[in-house]
Design a protein around this motif. Sequence first.
Motif, PDB file in Angstrom:
ATOM      1  N   VAL A  74     -21.913  31.008   3.245  1.00 33.19           N
ATOM      2  CA  VAL A  74     -22.924  31.255   4.281  1.00 33.19           C
ATOM      3  C   VAL A  74     -23.007  32.759   4.530  1.00 33.19           C
ATOM      4  O   VAL A  74     -22.118  33.516   4.128  1.00 33.19           O
ATOM      5  CB  VAL A  74     -22.561  30.518   5.594  1.00 33.19           C
ATOM      6  N   PRO A  75     -24.081  33.229   5.186  1.00 29.93           N
ATOM      7  CA  PRO A  75     -24.171  34.654   5.496  1.00 29.93           C
ATOM      8  C   PRO A  75     -22.935  35.140   6.261  1.00 29.93           C
ATOM      9  O   PRO A  75     -22.379  34.407   7.087  1.00 29.93           O
ATOM     10  CB  PRO A  75     -25.431  34.753   6.366  1.00 29.93           C
ATOM     11  N   LYS A  76     -22.524  36.370   5.988  1.00 29.77           N
ATOM     12  CA  LYS A  76     -21.313  36.919   6.610  1.00 29.77           C
ATOM     13  C   LYS A  76     -21.377  36.844   8.131  1.00 29.77           C
ATOM     14  O   LYS A  76     -20.383  36.490   8.779  1.00 29.77           O
ATOM     15  CB  LYS A  76     -21.105  38.368   6.159  1.00 29.77           C
ATOM     16  N   ALA A  77     -22.544  37.144   8.691  1.00 32.93           N
ATOM     17  CA  ALA A  77     -22.671  37.131  10.156  1.00 32.93           C
ATOM     18  C   ALA A  77     -22.382  35.743  10.723  1.00 32.93           C
ATOM     19  O   ALA A  77     -21.737  35.611  11.772  1.00 32.93           O
ATOM     20  CB  ALA A  77     -24.073  37.594  10.566  1.00 32.93           C
ATOM     21  N   PHE A  78     -22.835  34.683  10.024  1.00 36.88           N
ATOM     22  CA  PHE A  78     -22.563  33.332  10.507  1.00 36.88           C
ATOM     23  C   PHE A  78     -21.092  32.975  10.303  1.00 36.88           C
ATOM     24  O   PHE A  78     -20.491  32.286  11.137  1.00 36.88           O
ATOM     25  CB  PHE A  78     -23.443  32.307   9.811  1.00 36.88           C
ATOM     26  N   ALA A  79     -20.499  33.428   9.200  1.00 42.87           N
ATOM     27  CA  ALA A  79     -19.072  33.166   8.962  1.00 42.87           C
ATOM     28  C   ALA A  79     -18.232  33.745  10.103  1.00 42.87           C
ATOM     29  O   ALA A  79     -17.285  33.097  10.583  1.00 42.87           O
ATOM     30  CB  ALA A  79     -18.645  33.762   7.623  1.00 42.87           C
ATOM     31  N   MET A  80     -18.571  34.963  10.561  1.00 41.52           N
ATOM     32  CA  MET A  80     -17.819  35.586  11.640  1.00 41.52           C
ATOM     33  C   MET A  80     -18.114  34.908  12.980  1.00 41.52           C
ATOM     34  O   MET A  80     -17.234  34.789  13.837  1.00 41.52           O
ATOM     35  CB  MET A  80     -18.148  37.079  11.706  1.00 41.52           C
ATOM     36  N   SER A 130     -27.292  37.852  -1.802  1.00 44.58           N
ATOM     37  CA  SER A 130     -27.861  37.454  -3.101  1.00 44.58           C
ATOM     38  C   SER A 130     -29.172  36.700  -2.930  1.00 44.58           C
ATOM     39  O   SER A 130     -30.074  36.804  -3.767  1.00 44.58           O
ATOM     40  CB  SER A 130     -26.870  36.606  -3.909  1.00 44.58           C
ATOM     41  N   ASP A 131     -29.324  35.946  -1.834  1.00 49.52           N
ATOM     42  CA  ASP A 131     -30.579  35.232  -1.593  1.00 49.52           C
ATOM     43  C   ASP A 131     -31.749  36.210  -1.461  1.00 49.52           C
ATOM     44  O   ASP A 131     -32.861  35.933  -1.918  1.00 49.52           O
ATOM     45  CB  ASP A 131     -30.504  34.406  -0.302  1.00 49.52           C
ATOM     46  N   SER A 132     -31.488  37.357  -0.842  1.00 48.38           N
ATOM     47  CA  SER A 132     -32.543  38.325  -0.585  1.00 48.38           C
ATOM     48  C   SER A 132     -33.041  39.006  -1.857  1.00 48.38           C
ATOM     49  O   SER A 132     -34.073  39.674  -1.846  1.00 48.38           O
ATOM     50  CB  SER A 132     -32.054  39.385   0.411  1.00 48.38           C
ATOM     51  N   LYS A 133     -32.316  38.834  -2.957  1.00 48.29           N
ATOM     52  CA  LYS A 133     -32.691  39.489  -4.210  1.00 48.29           C
ATOM     53  C   LYS A 133     -33.701  38.684  -5.019  1.00 48.29           C
ATOM     54  O   LYS A 133     -34.251  39.183  -5.998  1.00 48.29           O
ATOM     55  CB  LYS A 133     -31.439  39.745  -5.061  1.00 48.29           C
ATOM     56  N   PHE A 134     -33.906  37.425  -4.658  1.00 50.14           N
ATOM     57  CA  PHE A 134     -34.781  36.558  -5.432  1.00 50.14           C
ATOM     58  C   PHE A 134     -35.874  35.985  -4.534  1.00 50.14           C
ATOM     59  O   PHE A 134     -35.602  35.561  -3.411  1.00 50.14           O
ATOM     60  CB  PHE A 134     -33.992  35.411  -6.067  1.00 50.14           C
ATOM     61  N   GLY A 135     -37.085  35.951  -5.027  1.00 51.24           N
ATOM     62  CA  GLY A 135     -38.157  35.341  -4.252  1.00 51.24           C
ATOM     63  C   GLY A 135     -38.000  33.835  -4.206  1.00 51.24           C
ATOM     64  O   GLY A 135     -37.886  33.200  -5.237  1.00 51.24           O
ATOM     65  N   GLY A 136     -37.939  33.264  -3.015  1.00 51.39           N
ATOM     66  CA  GLY A 136     -37.937  31.808  -2.935  1.00 51.39           C
ATOM     67  C   GLY A 136     -36.773  31.181  -2.221  1.00 51.39           C
ATOM     68  O   GLY A 136     -36.976  30.276  -1.410  1.00 51.39           O
ATOM     69  N   TRP A 286     -22.585  33.800  -4.426  1.00 50.23           N
ATOM     70  CA  TRP A 286     -23.554  34.580  -5.198  1.00 50.23           C
ATOM     71  C   TRP A 286     -24.417  33.629  -6.020  1.00 50.23           C
ATOM     72  O   TRP A 286     -23.902  32.812  -6.786  1.00 50.23           O
ATOM     73  CB  TRP A 286     -22.844  35.560  -6.117  1.00 50.23           C
ATOM     74  N   LEU A 287     -25.716  33.729  -5.816  1.00 52.54           N
ATOM     75  CA  LEU A 287     -26.673  32.927  -6.572  1.00 52.54           C
ATOM     76  C   LEU A 287     -26.875  33.564  -7.946  1.00 52.54           C
ATOM     77  O   LEU A 287     -27.448  34.653  -8.044  1.00 52.54           O
ATOM     78  CB  LEU A 287     -27.993  32.859  -5.817  1.00 52.54           C
ATOM     79  N   TYR A 288     -26.382  32.902  -8.986  1.00 52.06           N
ATOM     80  CA  TYR A 288     -26.472  33.477 -10.330  1.00 52.06           C
ATOM     81  C   TYR A 288     -27.825  33.155 -10.957  1.00 52.06           C
ATOM     82  O   TYR A 288     -28.239  32.006 -11.032  1.00 52.06           O
ATOM     83  CB  TYR A 288     -25.333  32.969 -11.214  1.00 52.06           C
ATOM     84  N   SER A 289     -28.499  34.212 -11.395  1.00 49.30           N
ATOM     85  CA  SER A 289     -29.799  34.079 -12.041  1.00 49.30           C
ATOM     86  C   SER A 289     -29.813  34.925 -13.296  1.00 49.30           C
ATOM     87  O   SER A 289     -29.122  35.953 -13.384  1.00 49.30           O
ATOM     88  CB  SER A 289     -30.914  34.535 -11.101  1.00 49.30           C
ATOM     89  N   LEU A 290     -30.603  34.514 -14.267  1.00 47.54           N
ATOM     90  CA  LEU A 290     -30.737  35.293 -15.495  1.00 47.54           C
ATOM     91  C   LEU A 290     -31.466  36.599 -15.218  1.00 47.54           C
ATOM     92  O   LEU A 290     -32.386  36.652 -14.397  1.00 47.54           O
ATOM     93  CB  LEU A 290     -31.481  34.476 -16.547  1.00 47.54           C
ATOM     94  N   ASP A 291     -31.055  37.647 -15.899  1.00 47.88           N
ATOM     95  CA  ASP A 291     -31.675  38.957 -15.781  1.00 47.88           C
ATOM     96  C   ASP A 291     -32.980  38.954 -16.577  1.00 47.88           C
ATOM     97  O   ASP A 291     -32.968  38.916 -17.807  1.00 47.88           O
ATOM     98  CB  ASP A 291     -30.714  40.018 -16.325  1.00 47.88           C
TER      99      ASP A 291
END
Length: 302
Positions: A74-80, A130-136, A286-291
């Motif tokens: 989960v997002p770090k802020a929610f984990a804390m 990692s979510d913020s790096k991908f559209g969707g 980390w959401l793994y996606s192909l480059d």
Amino acid sequence: MAEQGAKIIGVDFSGAKNEKMTKKTWICEGELTGNDLTIKTCDPITRKELTKKLKNLAAIRSDMVVAMDFPFGVPKAFAMFWFEKRPQDFCCQKPETMRDLWAAALRSNHNLDKLRCSFLKRYGAMLRNSDSKFGGPLSPLSKAINMFPMTFEGMKLLGQLRACDNLNFRVPPLEGDGQDGPVLLEIMPGVLLRSFGIQAEKYKGKAHLKCREKMVSELRMKEKTGIDLCLPNDSAKKCTDNDDCLDSLVAAIGAAQWVKNKGDFLHPRKVVPQEEEIELARLEGWLYSLDSAKLNNKRASN
């Protein structure tokens, strides 16, 4: 004797409460030999059955790669926030990695929904880095498409697997686990489909049968995925009839790509301004996606 390939599994995971009745989770199993991915089965399964199956397979198949489509953290802020409000879930130790979140999910005596709602009122549905790096991708805290229940149940499953003796699962980008055990990989089918140049929207539900037929056909094209896919007709029909089954197939193709060359994926960087991205990824997942750039260069050279 025929050469044994790597064991490949793709999972479309469900956080549904009534899963025992409906079997919303799907598992796609195959073998990767060289560039050839042969799908053996695509079937619905309960979370309990999935956990047992992965435990049993991991005991005999160290070459296994399992791609699952739920957020591993989960997002770090929610984990804390979770730690602040319920330190007993963490044995009063501040969470440092995903492992701490999985153990806390197992210890928690409720589904954290009230905690989630309280956080959302203050901060909104944050994305992980990692979510913020991908559209969707949606926030793991969202209730849309059952994201938060799926995230919570998924973390519990990972906690159960990690608690097993003699099972050395590797979960990138975590460190400290065995180097020879099965790999558990976080993958999102929609992101993978976009990297292949295949439709990643409006294929869910009964109204989009023709669209899924086209998608299955394209997934069989090596020029699209880089994989020689052998998909039996009965499994192809299941993927056409059921979008969850199709997502499990896409996840399996992603697992096969990892075996072929994990360098084709985008990985968290070790150095970025202010905070090391990889340290954040080890807590949030980390959401793994192909480059896409690497894929396009490969396609251009073929």
